[in-house]
Structure formats: C-alpha cells, structure tokens
Design a protein around this motif. Structure first.
Motif, mmCIF file in Angstrom:
data_model
loop_
_atom_site.group_PDB
_atom_site.id
_atom_site.type_symbol
_atom_site.label_atom_id
_atom_site.label_comp_id
_atom_site.label_asym_id
_atom_site.label_seq_id
_atom_site.Cartn_x
_atom_site.Cartn_y
_atom_site.Cartn_z
ATOM 1 N N TYR A 171 -44.159 -28.259 -13.954
ATOM 2 C CA TYR A 171 -45.156 -27.246 -13.610
ATOM 3 C C TYR A 171 -44.547 -26.199 -12.682
ATOM 4 N N ASP A 172 -43.856 -26.642 -11.637
ATOM 5 C CA ASP A 172 -43.252 -25.708 -10.687
ATOM 6 C C ASP A 172 -42.235 -24.809 -11.363
ATOM 7 N N VAL A 173 -41.406 -25.375 -12.226
ATOM 8 C CA VAL A 173 -40.386 -24.586 -12.908
ATOM 9 C C VAL A 173 -41.035 -23.552 -13.826
ATOM 10 N N VAL A 174 -42.079 -23.935 -14.542
ATOM 11 C CA VAL A 174 -42.798 -22.992 -15.411
ATOM 12 C C VAL A 174 -43.423 -21.888 -14.567
ATOM 13 N N LEU A 175 -44.091 -22.260 -13.495
ATOM 14 C CA LEU A 175 -44.738 -21.285 -12.626
ATOM 15 C C LEU A 175 -43.714 -20.307 -12.042
ATOM 16 N N LEU A 176 -42.631 -20.830 -11.496
ATOM 17 C CA LEU A 176 -41.623 -19.974 -10.863
ATOM 18 C C LEU A 176 -40.906 -19.087 -11.881
ATOM 19 N N THR A 177 -40.674 -19.615 -13.079
ATOM 20 C CA THR A 177 -39.935 -18.862 -14.089
ATOM 21 C C THR A 177 -40.806 -17.838 -14.796
ATOM 22 N N PHE A 178 -41.949 -18.273 -15.304
ATOM 23 C CA PHE A 178 -42.744 -17.394 -16.154
ATOM 24 C C PHE A 178 -43.776 -16.567 -15.399
ATOM 25 N N LEU A 179 -44.355 -17.101 -14.347
ATOM 26 C CA LEU A 179 -45.381 -16.337 -13.641
ATOM 27 C C LEU A 179 -44.821 -15.534 -12.483
ATOM 28 N N ILE A 180 -43.880 -16.105 -11.762
ATOM 29 C CA ILE A 180 -43.295 -15.379 -10.632
ATOM 30 C C ILE A 180 -42.082 -14.572 -11.081
ATOM 31 N N GLY A 181 -41.445 -14.994 -12.168
ATOM 32 C CA GLY A 181 -40.363 -14.210 -12.755
ATOM 33 C C GLY A 181 -38.986 -14.450 -12.175
ATOM 34 N N LEU A 182 -38.775 -15.617 -11.588
ATOM 35 C CA LEU A 182 -37.462 -15.921 -11.038
ATOM 36 C C LEU A 182 -36.513 -16.379 -12.141
ATOM 37 N N GLU A 183 -35.250 -16.124 -11.939
ATOM 38 C CA GLU A 183 -34.222 -16.584 -12.871
ATOM 39 C C GLU A 183 -33.836 -18.019 -12.528
ATOM 40 N N THR A 184 -33.188 -18.689 -13.466
ATOM 41 C CA THR A 184 -32.820 -20.097 -13.310
ATOM 42 C C THR A 184 -32.073 -20.384 -12.011
ATOM 43 N N PRO A 185 -31.049 -19.615 -11.636
ATOM 44 C CA PRO A 185 -30.354 -19.913 -10.372
ATOM 45 C C PRO A 185 -31.270 -19.806 -9.154
ATOM 46 N N GLN A 186 -32.189 -18.850 -9.175
ATOM 47 C CA GLN A 186 -33.118 -18.689 -8.057
ATOM 48 C C GLN A 186 -34.079 -19.876 -7.970
ATOM 49 N N VAL A 187 -34.572 -20.318 -9.113
ATOM 50 C CA VAL A 187 -35.486 -21.470 -9.144
ATOM 51 C C VAL A 187 -34.753 -22.710 -8.635
ATOM 52 N N ALA A 188 -33.532 -22.895 -9.098
ATOM 53 C CA ALA A 188 -32.741 -24.057 -8.678
ATOM 54 C C ALA A 188 -32.515 -24.045 -7.170
ATOM 55 N N GLN A 189 -32.135 -22.897 -6.636
ATOM 56 C CA GLN A 189 -31.891 -22.794 -5.193
ATOM 57 C C GLN A 189 -33.167 -23.070 -4.418
ATOM 58 N N LEU A 190 -34.259 -22.477 -4.846
ATOM 59 C CA LEU A 190 -35.526 -22.613 -4.147
ATOM 60 C C LEU A 190 -35.998 -24.065 -4.114
ATOM 61 N N MET A 191 -35.881 -24.756 -5.245
ATOM 62 C CA MET A 191 -36.370 -26.127 -5.339
ATOM 63 C C MET A 191 -35.343 -27.161 -4.882
ATOM 64 N N GLY A 192 -34.110 -26.719 -4.667
ATOM 65 C CA GLY A 192 -33.070 -27.647 -4.228
ATOM 66 C C GLY A 192 -32.582 -28.552 -5.341
ATOM 67 N N ILE A 193 -32.550 -28.021 -6.564
ATOM 68 C CA ILE A 193 -32.069 -28.785 -7.713
ATOM 69 C C ILE A 193 -30.991 -27.982 -8.422
ATOM 70 N N GLU A 194 -30.325 -28.600 -9.366
ATOM 71 C CA GLU A 194 -29.248 -27.939 -10.096
ATOM 72 C C GLU A 194 -29.816 -27.011 -11.180
ATOM 73 N N PRO A 195 -29.108 -25.918 -11.503
ATOM 74 C CA PRO A 195 -29.562 -25.037 -12.582
ATOM 75 C C PRO A 195 -29.750 -25.774 -13.915
ATOM 76 N N GLY A 196 -28.892 -26.730 -14.196
ATOM 77 C CA GLY A 196 -29.042 -27.516 -15.420
ATOM 78 C C GLY A 196 -30.337 -28.309 -15.433
ATOM 79 N N THR A 197 -30.764 -28.759 -14.271
ATOM 80 C CA THR A 197 -32.024 -29.486 -14.169
ATOM 81 C C THR A 197 -33.193 -28.540 -14.417
ATOM 82 N N VAL A 198 -33.093 -27.320 -13.926
ATOM 83 C CA VAL A 198 -34.133 -26.317 -14.187
ATOM 84 C C VAL A 198 -34.224 -26.074 -15.689
ATOM 85 N N ARG A 199 -33.083 -25.869 -16.343
ATOM 86 C CA ARG A 199 -33.089 -25.627 -17.779
ATOM 87 C C ARG A 199 -33.681 -26.817 -18.532
ATOM 88 N N SER A 200 -33.343 -28.012 -18.103
ATOM 89 C CA SER A 200 -33.884 -29.219 -18.729
ATOM 90 C C SER A 200 -35.403 -29.298 -18.554
#
Length: 192
Positions: free
Chosen positions: A138-167
């Motif tokens: 849910y957080d990844v969808v919200l941050l990516t599609f509604l807030i418009g952050l890119e994968t590296p930004q989402v990963a940094q913000l949530m403290g997870i790896e970019p590959g985990t965001v993509r997954s």
C-alpha cells in the motif's frame, strides 16, 4: 487554506534558530524527509492540518529518541514505521475514514492522467482494493502513483532496497489487477 487547496510547494526547513541547537544530522534528516512525510500523511488523513500535526509529532518523537534512532539498523525504516504508527493512531483517535480518494493530491493526479484512470475508475472496488493491500505494498503504491516519487526515492524514504520497491510494486499491481479484473501485462512500467 482549505484541504482542497493543500499544496506543499516547498520543504519546510528547520528554523535557523533551532538549526543551531539541534543535531546536524537530525536537521538534515528533517529537511530530506519532511515534505514526503507531509504528502503521505495528507493522502492518508485527507487534511492538511492533521497531516502537519501528525508529522510534527513524528519529528518531535524522533528528536526525543534521536541517539537511539541512529543506532537502528535503518534510520529511514525506523522513522517510516513511526510515521505509519502516528498516522494510524491519529486515524483511530479521530475516526478518520481512508482519505485516499478525497485528497487534493489525488484530484491533481486524476486531472493529470485522466485518460489512464478512466478505465480504472470504471471498475468498482479499485479504492477498496488499494486499501486492502498489505502495508508495505500500500505504501509503495501510494508513494509511487499518488505522490509521484521514483523508485530510489521510495526506497530511501521507507528504508528498503530499490529492488524491494520494484518487487512490492509488481506484486501490488498483480493483486490490484486481479481484484478489479483489469488486464495488466507485466513490464508495462510505472503505469497502473
């Protein structure tokens, strides 16, 4: 300013007076994450005032535990967990319904990509489907599609790896497509 007019047009920096007495790394962390935290809280709560209050509480808490927070395996993951907890606690105390659809951010997204969302909007249950995703998806969808952050930004913000965001995005899109009976072809990129 009404909630419909909420537009966090700039990052709120720590005032110069406070910057001199606060830990430098806290000031940097605040400056780097404040706007994204506000946007996330606003989407979840539907109110600019509530978002500001909750985010202020989160940063106040983080400042109180700052030395311990720095000892965490991932400061970003720890802080993100605190933000989620504070938002959910506020929603429970105020009996705030899920605000995903009612926010100005969603309205802006809807206007900006109307054609893409027309199909999604025509399917019943899309909002419920998004709300039913597991927390991280849910957080990844919200941050990516509604807030418009890119994968590296989402990963940094949530403290997870970019590959985990993509997954998480891949899995969330699969689940959403199945729930709302939308034909989604893996590899279509960031679009729903």
């Amino acid at each position: 300013m009404t909630d419909a007019e909420y537009d966090p047009s700039g990052e709120q920096a720590v005032s110069n007076e406070l910057a001199g007495v606060l830990p430098v790394d806290f000031v940097a962390f605040h400056s780097q994450n404040h706007l994204a935290y506000l946007e996330y809280a606003h989407v979840k709560l539907g109110s600019a005032e509530a978002a500001e209050a909750v985010v202020d509480d989160v940063f106040t808490f983080l400042l109180e535990v700052w030395p311990d927070a720095l000892q965490e395996a991932s400061l970003n993951a720890f802080a993100w967990a605190q933000l989620r907890e504070h938002v959910e606690r506020y929603r429970a105390q105020q009996e705030v319904p899920a605000a995903l659809v009612d926010t100005a951010r969603y309205a802006a997204l809807r206007q900006g990509s109307r054609r893409r969302l027309e199909l999604v909007e025509s399917k019943t249950g899309v909002y419920e489907a998004i709300a039913s995703l597991p927390d991280r998806h849910y957080d990844v969808v919200l941050l990516t599609f509604l807030i418009g952050l890119e994968t590296p930004q989402v990963a940094q913000l949530m403290g997870i790896e970019p590959g985990t965001v993509r997954s998480h995005l891949y899995t969330a899109r699969r689940k959403l497509a199945a729930k709302i009976q939308l034909n989604w072809i893996p590899g279509e990129g960031k679009d729903l």
